[in-house]
Enzyme design. Structure first.
Site, mmCIF file in Angstrom:
data_model
loop_
_atom_site.group_PDB
_atom_site.id
_atom_site.type_symbol
_atom_site.label_atom_id
_atom_site.label_comp_id
_atom_site.label_asym_id
_atom_site.label_seq_id
_atom_site.Cartn_x
_atom_site.Cartn_y
_atom_site.Cartn_z
ATOM 1 N N PHE A 153 0.815 -1.225 0.000
ATOM 2 C CA PHE A 153 0.000 0.000 0.000
ATOM 3 C C PHE A 153 0.842 1.266 0.000
ATOM 4 C CE2 PHE A 153 0.910 -0.021 4.563
ATOM 5 C CZ PHE A 153 1.054 1.337 4.824
ATOM 6 N N LYS A 177 -1.366 -7.498 -9.290
ATOM 7 C CA LYS A 177 -2.316 -7.530 -8.151
ATOM 8 C C LYS A 177 -1.936 -6.367 -7.233
ATOM 9 C CE LYS A 177 -3.004 -8.447 -4.325
ATOM 10 N NZ LYS A 177 -3.400 -7.421 -3.317
ATOM 11 N N SER A 230 5.424 -6.882 3.248
ATOM 12 C CA SER A 230 5.991 -7.239 4.552
ATOM 13 C C SER A 230 6.796 -8.541 4.484
ATOM 14 C CB SER A 230 4.859 -7.394 5.562
ATOM 15 O OG SER A 230 4.033 -8.479 5.172
ATOM 16 N N CYS A 285 9.443 1.897 3.306
ATOM 17 C CA CYS A 285 10.361 0.798 3.644
ATOM 18 C C CYS A 285 11.773 1.345 3.808
ATOM 19 C CB CYS A 285 10.347 -0.272 2.578
ATOM 20 S SG CYS A 285 11.109 0.256 1.049
ATOM 21 N N GLU A 385 8.722 -3.826 13.130
ATOM 22 C CA GLU A 385 8.634 -2.723 12.159
ATOM 23 C C GLU A 385 7.355 -1.958 12.492
ATOM 24 O OE1 GLU A 385 7.974 -3.817 8.029
ATOM 25 O OE2 GLU A 385 8.886 -1.942 7.349
HETATM 26 P P1 NAD Z 1 1.625 -6.572 3.101
HETATM 27 O O1 NAD Z 1 2.657 -7.636 3.137
HETATM 28 O O2 NAD Z 1 0.548 -6.580 4.119
HETATM 29 O O3 NAD Z 1 0.865 -6.611 1.674
HETATM 30 C C1 NAD Z 1 1.584 -6.708 0.472
HETATM 31 C C2 NAD Z 1 0.730 -7.455 -0.553
HETATM 32 O O4 NAD Z 1 0.485 -8.777 -0.077
HETATM 33 C C3 NAD Z 1 -0.626 -6.808 -0.785
HETATM 34 O O5 NAD Z 1 -0.882 -6.800 -2.169
HETATM 35 C C4 NAD Z 1 -1.595 -7.692 -0.022
HETATM 36 O O6 NAD Z 1 -2.845 -7.804 -0.646
HETATM 37 C C5 NAD Z 1 -0.915 -9.047 -0.039
HETATM 38 N N1 NAD Z 1 -1.199 -9.840 1.172
HETATM 39 C C6 NAD Z 1 -1.502 -9.350 2.412
HETATM 40 N N2 NAD Z 1 -1.658 -10.386 3.286
HETATM 41 C C7 NAD Z 1 -1.451 -11.519 2.589
HETATM 42 C C8 NAD Z 1 -1.445 -12.900 2.935
HETATM 43 N N3 NAD Z 1 -1.725 -13.301 4.177
HETATM 44 N N4 NAD Z 1 -1.165 -13.803 1.971
HETATM 45 C C9 NAD Z 1 -0.876 -13.409 0.725
HETATM 46 N N5 NAD Z 1 -0.871 -12.103 0.332
HETATM 47 C C10 NAD Z 1 -1.154 -11.175 1.249
HETATM 48 O O7 NAD Z 1 2.404 -5.177 3.076
HETATM 49 P P2 NAD Z 1 1.805 -3.705 3.171
HETATM 50 O O8 NAD Z 1 1.315 -3.479 4.562
HETATM 51 O O9 NAD Z 1 0.887 -3.443 2.038
HETATM 52 O O10 NAD Z 1 3.145 -2.837 2.915
HETATM 53 C C11 NAD Z 1 4.034 -2.485 3.934
HETATM 54 C C12 NAD Z 1 5.194 -3.444 4.008
HETATM 55 O O11 NAD Z 1 5.876 -3.494 2.781
HETATM 56 C C13 NAD Z 1 6.253 -3.016 5.038
HETATM 57 O O12 NAD Z 1 6.722 -4.156 5.708
HETATM 58 C C14 NAD Z 1 7.354 -2.407 4.178
HETATM 59 O O13 NAD Z 1 8.633 -2.419 4.757
HETATM 60 C C15 NAD Z 1 7.285 -3.293 2.980
HETATM 61 N N6 NAD Z 1 7.881 -2.660 1.809
HETATM 62 C C16 NAD Z 1 9.093 -3.108 1.389
HETATM 63 C C17 NAD Z 1 9.700 -2.526 0.298
HETATM 64 C C18 NAD Z 1 11.049 -2.989 -0.188
HETATM 65 O O14 NAD Z 1 11.413 -2.644 -1.287
HETATM 66 N N7 NAD Z 1 11.793 -3.762 0.586
HETATM 67 C C19 NAD Z 1 9.059 -1.463 -0.374
HETATM 68 C C20 NAD Z 1 7.815 -1.042 0.088
HETATM 69 C C21 NAD Z 1 7.227 -1.649 1.176
#
Ligand code: NAD
Length: 501
Positions: A153, A177, A230, A285, A385
Site C-alpha cells: 500500500f 495484483k 511485509s 520501507c 517494524e
Molecule cells: P503486506 O505484506 O501486508 O501486503 C503486500 C501485498 O500482499 C498486498 O498486495 C496484499 O494484498 C498481499 N497480502 C496481504 N496479506 C497476505 C497474505 N496473508 N497472503 C498473501 N498475500 C497477502 O504489506 P503492506 O502493509 O501493504 O506494505 C508495507 C510493508 O511493505 C512493510 O513491511 C514495508 O517495509 C514493505 N515494503 C518493502 C519494500 C522494499 O522494497 N523492501 C518497499 C515497500 C514496502
C-alpha cells in the site's frame, strides 16, 4: 452495494470489466474516512481468465520488435508526466501522503518507465567470436512468459511501476495484483499504459488479498512472481511460488538505522533525520526509524525533538503538511499500542505524538512525530517494524559498536551514516551488511540505472527490481554456440571428444 460509490474494475484481455465476486472492500480516505471506491476481491475464475489472456498475448508480444516495445514506454512516460498532478491527487486521497510526496511517488516510478523506454540498450546479449575454429558463442535474453506482480500500500504508484514496465518491455506479459488498500492510482496508471499502446492481454489486473495472491503463487502458467511488502507475507509468497517452480523476487520489511557521528554537520543531519523518520508518516520501507547517536551527538536529542515539534500534522491536501495520516484505523491503533509498549518496556518517551489535534480532520488516522530514547533490542518498539512516525534513539560509544548493532538486527534494507569523515564513511560502506547505503543521504533509494536491493530478512531471491538486475530477472539466458559450413570447408572427420575443434 451503494450505487453512488464507484467500483474498481479488473483488466482482462484489454477490457476493463466488473468483477462478479460477492466480496468487496472499501477504499477509504485515511484523512476523512470517506469511502472513495469499492474494490473487488476477484474470484479464482477471474484470475484464471487474466492469466489465460496474458498467455494468449505472449506469442505475438515476445516477437514484437524491440523498438516497438520501447516506443510504447516513450509514449507512456509522457502520459504520466502530463497527468502527474491528477495522479498525485488521487494517490493522496486514498493513501494519505502529502501532495508533494505523492508526486515524488509517481516520479520515482516514472523514472523506471523512462528506463524501460531504453530497453533496446538493456536487453543485449553477449557474443564471443571464434571460441573454436569457425565457432561463435552468443547469448539471447529471452522473455519468460506470463509474469505477476503483487504490490504494497505504501507506494501505490512507484512500486507497480517498478514491475510491469520492465517485465513487459522485456517481452513478457503481466498480471498485476495491486494493494487492495489503495488501488485507485495504480488503476489510473494502468489506464494510461493501455492508452500508450500496450496491446490487449499484455497487461492484466486482478484485485484481491491473500486468496488471489496464493492463486498467483500456484498458477502453473505464471513463470515469475515479483512481490513487495511485509516480511511475513513475502516469505510465504517466496516459499509457495518457489515450490511451484517459479522465479521469485521478494522485497520485504525493514528496520533502517542511521549512525550519527559527532563530526556530522548538525543542522543538515537533524533535518535529514526528521524528514526520513516522519515523512510519509513513517510508512516507507526506506524510512529511518532508528538512529544511533555516537558519543557527543547524544546531546543533540533536544534539538531533534524541537525540530519534530515544528512538523505540521494534517491531511496531505492541506498546504504546509509534513505528516499525513497513516493508512487505516487499524494501523493507527497498532502504532499507538506499540508506543504504549515502548513506555511499559522502559524507553524514555521524549515526544508523544498520540492523538494529535487536527482541526477539520477529526476522524483521520493521525499519529504525530514520536521520539523515544534509551531504546534497546528486546523492546517491542525496536524489535517490530512500526511503520509509523516513531523514531527510536539508541546511544553508541563509537562507530564499531554502532556497526555491530546494525548488523545484529535481522533486517538489511537501508541505512545511512552522517559524518564529515571520509574514512569513517568508507569503513561503514565496507562493513555494514545492508542493501542500500546512504552517506549523508537519509533515504538512499537508487535511481533506475542501478537496482534496488536488500540483504538478510529484507529480501528473498537473487535479483532486485529495476536496473540491470531486473532484465536478468525477467529474461532467461539462452547460450547459442554456432558453426557455419560452406562448400569449401574441409571436413575434419568424426570428433568423439567434448572439445570444440
Ligand atoms: P503486506 O505484506 O501486508 O501486503 C503486500 C501485498 O500482499 C498486498 O498486495 C496484499 O494484498 C498481499 N497480502 C496481504 N496479506 C497476505 C497474505 N496473508 N497472503 C498473501 N498475500 C497477502 O504489506 P503492506 O502493509 O501493504 O506494505 C508495507 C510493508 O511493505 C512493510 O513491511 C514495508 O517495509 C514493505 N515494503 C518493502 C519494500 C522494499 O522494497 N523492501 C518497499 C515497500 C514496502
Amino acid at each position: 452495494m451503494t450505487a453512488s460509490i464507484p467500483t474498481i474494475p479488473l483488466l482482462i484481455g484489454g477490457k476493463f470489466v466488473q468483477s462478479s465476486t460477492t466480496q468487496w472492500r472499501d477504499v477509504v480516505n485515511p484523512a476523512t474516512q470517506e469511502v472513495l471506491a469499492r474494490v473487488p476481491l476477484a474470484t479464482a475464475e477471474e484470475l484464471a481468465q487474466a492469466v489465460a489472456a496474458a498467455k494468449a498475448a505472449f506469442p505475438a508480444w515476445r516477437k514484437t520488435p524491440i523498438g516497438t516495445r520501447a516506443r510504447i514506454f516513450l509514449k507512456y512516460q509522457q502520459l504520466i508526466r502530463d497527468n502527474i498532478k491528477s495522479l498525485a491527487a488521487l494517490l493522496t486521497a486514498e493513501q494519505g501522503k502529502t501532495l508533494a510526496d505523492a508526486e515524488g511517488d509517481v516520479f520515482r516510478g516514472l523514472e523506471v518507465v523512462e528506463h524501460a523506454a531504453a530497453i533496446g540498450n538493456l536487453q543485449l546479449g553477449e557474443l564471443a567470436n571464434n571460441v573454436a575454429t569457425g565457432v561463435d558463442t552468443y547469448t539471447l535474453l529471452q522473455p519468460l512468459g506470463v509474469c505477476a506482480g503483487i504490490t504494497p500500500f505504501n507506494f501505490p504508484a512507484m512500486i507497480p511501476l517498478w514491475m510491469f514496465p520492465m517485465a513487459i518491455a522485456c517481452g513478457n506479459t503481466f498480471v498485476l495484483k495491486p494493494s487492495e488498500q489503495d488501488p485507485m492510482v495504480t488503476m489510473r496508471l494502468v489506464e494510461l499504459a493501455i492508452e500508450a499502446g500496450i496491446p490487449n492481454g499484455v497487461l492484466n489486473v486482478v484485485h484481491g488479498a491473500a486468496e488471489v495472491v496464493d492463486a498467483i503463487c500456484d498458477h502453473p502458467d505464471i513463470k515469475a512472481v515479483s512481490f513487495v511488502g511485509s516480511t511475513r507475507v513475502g516469505t510465504h509468497v517466496y516459499n509457495r511460488a518457489s515450490l511451484n517452480g517459479k522465479r521469485v523476487q521478494c522485497m520485504m520489511g525493514a528496520k533502517n538505522h542511521a549512525i550519527v557521528l559527532p563530526d556530522a554537520n548538525k543542522e543538515q543531519t537533524l533535518n535529514a533525520i526528521a524528514g526520513a523518520a516522519f515523512g510519509a508518516a513513517g510508512q516507507r520501507c526506506m524510512a529511518l526509524p532508528v538512529v544511533l547517536l555516537v558519543g557527543e551527538a547524544q546531546q543533540w536529542i533536544p534539538e531533534l525533538v524541537a525540530k519534530a515539534q515544528t512538523l505540521k500534522v494534517s491531511s496531505g491536501t492541506e498546504p504546509g503538511t509534513d505528516v499525513g495520516p497513516v493508512i487505516s484505523c487499524a494501523a493507527r491503533e497498532r502504532i499507538e499500542s506499540l508506543i504504549e509498549r515502548g513506555v511499559a518496556d522502559g524507553a524514555t518517551l521524549e515526544l508523544d505524538g498520540r492523538k494529535p489535534v487536527v482541526p477539520g480532520y477529526e476522524q483521520g488516522n493521525f499519529v504525530g512525530p514520536t521520539i523515544f530514547s534509551g531504546v534497546r533490542p528486546g523492546m517491542a518498539i525496536y524489535d517490530q517494524e512500526i511503520f509509523g512516525p516513531v523514531l527510536s534513539i539508541v546511544a553508541a560509544k563509537d562507530i564499531d559498536e554502532a556497526i555491530e548493532f546494525i548488523n545484529a538486527n535481522p533486517n538489511g534494507n537501508g541505512t545511512a551514516i552522517f559524518t564529515q569523515s571520509g574514512a569513517a564513511a568508507r569503513r561503514f560502506q565496507e562493513d555494514i551488511d545492508v542493501g542500500q547505503v546512504g552517506i549523508n543521504v537519509p533515504i538512499p533509494v537508487p535511481v533506475p540505472m542501478f537496482s534496488f536491493t536488500g540483504s538478510r530478512a529484507s529480501k528473498l531471491g537473487d535479483l532486485g527490481p529495476y536496473g540491470k538486475q531486473v532484465v536478468m530477472f525477467y529474461t532467461q539466458t539462452k547460450t547459442v554456440t554456432a558453426r557455419w559450413f560452406d562448400d569449401s570447408t574441409v571436413a575434419q572427420g568424426v570428433n568423439t571428444t567434448i572439445s570444440l575443434k
